[in-house]
Design an enzyme around this catalytic site. Structure first.
Site, PDB file in Angstrom:
ATOM      1  N   GLN A 230       0.683 -11.599  -3.282  1.00 55.75           N
ATOM      2  CA  GLN A 230      -0.726 -11.240  -3.115  1.00 55.75           C
ATOM      3  C   GLN A 230      -1.321 -10.731  -4.401  1.00 55.75           C
ATOM      4  O   GLN A 230      -0.660 -10.036  -5.168  1.00 55.75           O
ATOM      5  CB  GLN A 230      -0.852 -10.123  -2.069  1.00 55.75           C
ATOM      6  CG  GLN A 230      -0.947 -10.640  -0.660  1.00 55.75           C
ATOM      7  CD  GLN A 230      -1.388  -9.566   0.304  1.00 55.75           C
ATOM      8  OE1 GLN A 230      -1.429  -8.380  -0.046  1.00 55.75           O
ATOM      9  NE2 GLN A 230      -1.697  -9.955   1.514  1.00 55.75           N
TER      10      GLN A 230
ATOM     11  N   ASP B 108      -3.089  -8.199  -4.870  1.00 58.21           N
ATOM     12  CA  ASP B 108      -3.385  -7.041  -4.040  1.00 58.21           C
ATOM     13  C   ASP B 108      -4.042  -5.937  -4.864  1.00 58.21           C
ATOM     14  O   ASP B 108      -3.810  -5.839  -6.062  1.00 58.21           O
ATOM     15  CB  ASP B 108      -2.064  -6.520  -3.461  1.00 58.21           C
ATOM     16  CG  ASP B 108      -2.264  -5.797  -2.147  1.00 58.21           C
ATOM     17  OD1 ASP B 108      -3.416  -5.711  -1.679  1.00 58.21           O
ATOM     18  OD2 ASP B 108      -1.266  -5.318  -1.590  1.00 58.21           O
TER      19      ASP B 108
ATOM     20  N   LYS C 173     -11.410  -4.492   9.053  1.00 62.01           N
ATOM     21  CA  LYS C 173     -11.274  -5.388   7.904  1.00 62.01           C
ATOM     22  C   LYS C 173     -12.458  -6.348   7.819  1.00 62.01           C
ATOM     23  O   LYS C 173     -13.098  -6.655   8.812  1.00 62.01           O
ATOM     24  CB  LYS C 173     -10.026  -6.278   8.060  1.00 62.01           C
ATOM     25  CG  LYS C 173      -8.758  -5.560   8.395  1.00 62.01           C
ATOM     26  CD  LYS C 173      -7.563  -6.522   8.391  1.00 62.01           C
ATOM     27  CE  LYS C 173      -7.478  -7.349   9.640  1.00 62.01           C
ATOM     28  NZ  LYS C 173      -6.365  -8.308   9.626  1.00 62.01           N
TER      29      LYS C 173
ATOM     30  N   CYS D  38       0.800  -1.218   0.000  1.00 68.69           N
ATOM     31  CA  CYS D  38       0.000   0.000   0.000  1.00 68.69           C
ATOM     32  C   CYS D  38       0.840   1.279   0.000  1.00 68.69           C
ATOM     33  O   CYS D  38       0.505   2.206  -0.730  1.00 68.69           O
ATOM     34  CB  CYS D  38      -1.028   0.000   1.133  1.00 68.69           C
ATOM     35  SG  CYS D  38      -0.582  -0.949   2.570  1.00 68.69           S
TER      36      CYS D  38
ATOM     37  N   HIS E  25      -8.246  -1.471   0.727  1.00 72.18           N
ATOM     38  CA  HIS E  25      -7.282  -2.512   0.379  1.00 72.18           C
ATOM     39  C   HIS E  25      -8.050  -3.805   0.167  1.00 72.18           C
ATOM     40  O   HIS E  25      -8.981  -4.086   0.897  1.00 72.18           O
ATOM     41  CB  HIS E  25      -6.301  -2.792   1.526  1.00 72.18           C
ATOM     42  CG  HIS E  25      -5.642  -1.593   2.112  1.00 72.18           C
ATOM     43  ND1 HIS E  25      -4.290  -1.427   2.090  1.00 72.18           N
ATOM     44  CD2 HIS E  25      -6.144  -0.502   2.752  1.00 72.18           C
ATOM     45  CE1 HIS E  25      -3.964  -0.304   2.708  1.00 72.18           C
ATOM     46  NE2 HIS E  25      -5.067   0.283   3.115  1.00 72.18           N
TER      47      HIS E  25
ATOM     48  N   ARG F  87       8.337 -10.873   4.481  1.00 75.91           N
ATOM     49  CA  ARG F  87       8.148 -10.651   5.916  1.00 75.91           C
ATOM     50  C   ARG F  87       8.992 -11.661   6.669  1.00 75.91           C
ATOM     51  O   ARG F  87       8.944 -12.848   6.376  1.00 75.91           O
ATOM     52  CB  ARG F  87       6.677 -10.829   6.290  1.00 75.91           C
ATOM     53  CG  ARG F  87       5.801  -9.804   5.595  1.00 75.91           C
ATOM     54  CD  ARG F  87       4.324 -10.021   5.861  1.00 75.91           C
ATOM     55  NE  ARG F  87       3.565  -9.025   5.110  1.00 75.91           N
ATOM     56  CZ  ARG F  87       2.243  -8.945   5.101  1.00 75.91           C
ATOM     57  NH1 ARG F  87       1.534  -9.780   5.802  1.00 75.91           N
ATOM     58  NH2 ARG F  87       1.639  -8.013   4.397  1.00 75.91           N
TER      59      ARG F  87
ATOM     60  N   HIS G  63      -5.739  -1.670  -4.437  1.00 72.39           N
ATOM     61  CA  HIS G  63      -6.050  -0.507  -3.612  1.00 72.39           C
ATOM     62  C   HIS G  63      -6.947   0.411  -4.418  1.00 72.39           C
ATOM     63  O   HIS G  63      -6.612   0.762  -5.543  1.00 72.39           O
ATOM     64  CB  HIS G  63      -4.767   0.220  -3.209  1.00 72.39           C
ATOM     65  CG  HIS G  63      -3.845  -0.656  -2.427  1.00 72.39           C
ATOM     66  ND1 HIS G  63      -2.907  -1.457  -3.032  1.00 72.39           N
ATOM     67  CD2 HIS G  63      -3.759  -0.905  -1.102  1.00 72.39           C
ATOM     68  CE1 HIS G  63      -2.266  -2.156  -2.104  1.00 72.39           C
ATOM     69  NE2 HIS G  63      -2.761  -1.845  -0.922  1.00 72.39           N
TER      70      HIS G  63
END
Length: 612
Positions: free
Chosen positions: A345, A347, A430, A298, A476, A327, A349
């Site tokens: 991911q 992912d 979330k 993000c 997200h 990570r 946004h």
RNA sequence: GCCACCUUAGCUCAGUUGGUUAGAGCAUCGGUUUUGUAAACCGAGGGUCGUCGGUUCGAAUCCGACAGGUGGCUCCA
């Protein structure tokens, strides 16, 4: 008392009987809590210097069986809270004493892993606790609300399974106790059935299937938690990613791309840097600036938004990116593909105006539903909201509004959800979607997050109709979540029997012999399949036909064609269909071209069953 | 990271109380077989017993450290 309640009572009574056995064998044992869990029970025990290992189980089980054989009654009694504390002191049970003191002071215990049934709490949950109940079986007495079975002989069948470490009251800085797990059922048959199910689950373990089906590998030399994907695994991965991206493209998302590292300052601005120390620093960059691998996307994406002035007419602005992030999970937390250090991911946004949030959330939820429905997976939904602690950024009013919107969308979309307080991200609430693996462990996959904090921290703005500067909200979303984790669950969900569109190999062609006409005919089918995008493999080996069929079956290939003189003469094939894909019992003889076209169509339309 | 346990051939596993050249099945390779819907036959190669150190006349076996893994705990942006 119905059967379910009775089973709970049996399991809970077994926890007491296990504690009885352990305190007989190790009189210095300090007891924690011993609640009922799915399929059984556990008890947390602190033996000081000594430890219990699984080798001790026969001895403990033998002791437990003696208690059961004695068939002693469970006797309930009440004590005032102060008498209970005195009892705990006299019995040298400091953990019980701590619980009782907390109970006296606050009327509750705040332990996360504590089943309230374990405590002698009054059933109405009154805040002022006056007295607590105890249960006694023979020489063993324990603080407990019950209920229990009437006597120790009435506990059904059990087996001690394993011993694990568990922090007292679930807090890492507390002493670590030993948690003894047992499974228990009303009858020996049910116990054996359960143990059989565990054996079955082992067979569909994604780590085992991943190796057998040649999907991925984890190399010590590359590093733990860093899976690498083989050609077959990569096809599976890419098919899933393509599906996710097609859904998103249809939903108005534009693909973007960002590098896999950045200046550390990016995450200092976003707030992630101080919140999460598990990061990979890139130490040898020739610059005075510190760099790190990206642990999320993000912050990068905010900089695309910030790269030029934005108008209210531009919103919603939707960016998607399937990308890998890094990570540094602690070593003990790594698990196959489920928990890794490099995760990819799907992912996205979306930057939206306040008045667009609800509609945007709604369209995302329906997109997620479509994805999971196609994959024939159940949605297990959690609304992750904040709690009263100070670990969250942003105004409480904004949070309340965000949570209200999420819950409304969940209701409108008829999601079967639970609200979990304290599970929110630091920047917003979330909608988390969980799926379960072969051993019924829940893993979070899809996540939809509403975020007012990062736009604020990065100073993102748009110009509204009246010319004023406004702050957009950020949504997200990851639908598959981590592809690696999704695959781990999906492999176990399907036991490796993927639908046609996801199968790395869709058609196995088996030659009856290696004579030239047969080989040429097989090649002709492969050429046709390639043109139509059907994934085939020819087994030309000099094995027997029976062996080759078996190999195709073991490899879980959806369709198998046996090619010999008969097929060459007729130009027709009889497809052999993997058993779970069959919808029509008869396997018709088909012209070769029709068969390949049918497979191509099934693949394109992402069907889970065959129409052959 | 913490607790318990595990680590022998590519895979699944044998290997007696520490005692000669560590075995099997599958897989791989070579040969024979040319096969019609779930495992043809014969042969060969393949192991510093996770790594390092210690105890011992002698270690796959006992002890220690480390690495990796399993099941939990904690954590999970």
């Amino acid at each position: 008392m119905d059967d379910q309640d009775n089973l709970q009572a049996m399991r809970h009574s077994l926890a007491h009987i296990m504690a009885t056995a352990v305190t007989t064998l190790w009189p210095e044992a300090k007891l924690g809590v011993g609640p009922v869990v799915e399929n059984g029970f556990y008890y947390d025990i602190d033996l000081g210097e000594a430890t219990i290992s699984e080798e001790d189980f026969p001895k403990i089980e033998a002791e437990m069986k003696q208690v059961i054989a004695a068939d002693l009654p469970f006797e309930k009694s009440e004590k005032s809270i102060d008498d209970a504390i005195a009892w705990a002191q006299a019995a040298k049970q400091p953990y019980k004493e701590e619980l009782l003191n907390d109970l006296k002071r606050t009327g509750t215990t705040v332990a996360k892993d504590l089943d309230s049934a374990e405590l002698g709490l009054p059933t109405d949950g009154a805040s002022q606790v006056e007295s607590v109940s105890f249960y006694k079986n023979g020489g063993f007495t324990d603080l407990c609300r019950g209920p229990h079975v009437t006597s120790t002989g009435k506990v059904g069948a059990f087996k001690l399974m394993r011993v694990a470490g568990a922090y007292w009251r679930g807090k890492e800085d507390n002493p670590q106790m030993q948690r003894l797990y047992g499974v228990a059922f009303a009858t020996e048959e049910e116990l054996q059935k359960h143990l059989g199910l565990l054996e079955e689950a082992k067979k569909r373990d994604h780590r085992k299937l991943g190796k057998e089906m040649d999907l991925f590998t984890i190399s010590d030399l590359v590093g733990p938690g860093l899976p690498i994907f083989t050609p077959r695994g990569t096809i599976l991965r890419n098919q899933l990613i393509r599906f996710s991206e097609e859904l998103q493209e249809a939903g108005g998302y534009q693909a973007v791309w960002a590098p896999h590292m950045s200046r550390v300052d990016l995450y200092k601005t976003s707030g992630h840097f101080d919140k999460y120390p598990e990061r990979f620093d890139v130490s040898s960059v020739e610059s005075s600036d510190a760099f790190m691998m990206k642990p999320m996307n993000c912050p990068h994406v905010t900089q695309i938004y910030a790269s030029r002035p934005r108008s209210y007419k531009d919103l919603p602005l939707r960016y998607m990116e399937t990308t890998t992030m890094y990570r540094d999970e602690k070593s003990g937390e790594l698990h196959g593909l489920s928990r890794v250090r490099a995760l990819t991911q799907d992912d996205s946004h979306a930057f939206v105006r306040q008045d667009q949030i609800e509609l945007e959330m709604q369209s995302i939820v329906s997109m997620v539903k479509q994805l999971y429905m196609t994959l024939e997976m159940e949605l297990d939904v959690e609304l992750s909201f904040r709690d009263d602690t100070d670990k969250y950024f942003g105004e409480p009013e904004l949070w309340a509004e965000a949570e209200r919107i999420l819950e409304k969308v969940a209701k409108d979309e008829e999601l079967n959800y639970k609200v979990e307080h304290g599970e929110a991200a630091f920047y917003g609430p979330k909608i988390d979607i969980f799926v379960s693996d072969a051993l019924n462990r829940r893993w979070q996959c899809a996540t939809i997050q509403l975020d007012f904090v990062q736009p604020e921290r990065f100073g993102l703005e748009y110009t509204d109709a009246d010319g004023s500067a406004k702050r957009p909200a950020m949504v997200h979303k990851a639908m598959l979540g981590s592809i690696e984790r999704f695959l781990s669950v999906y492999i176990e969900h399907t036991a490796g029997r993927f639908p046609i569109w996801l199968s790395p190999e869709q058609v196995r062609i088996i030659t009856v012999n290696q004579t030239e006409p047969v080989v040429v005919f097989a090649d002709k089918i492969v050429t046709l399949a390639k043109e139509l995008g059907v994934r085939t493999y020819v087994d030309n080996s000099s094995e027997s036909v029976g062996k080759k069929i078996r190999n195709a079956e073991v490899a879980k290939v959806p369709y198998t064609l046996v090619i010999g003189d008969k097929e060459i003469t007729s130009n027709q094939v009889i497809p052999r269909v993997r058993s779970d894909l069959v919808v029509i019992a008869a396997h018709p003889e088909l012209p070769v071209e029709d068969f390949i076209k049918t497979v191509a169509n099934e693949s394109k339309s992402r069907v889970n069953k065959t129409s052959l």
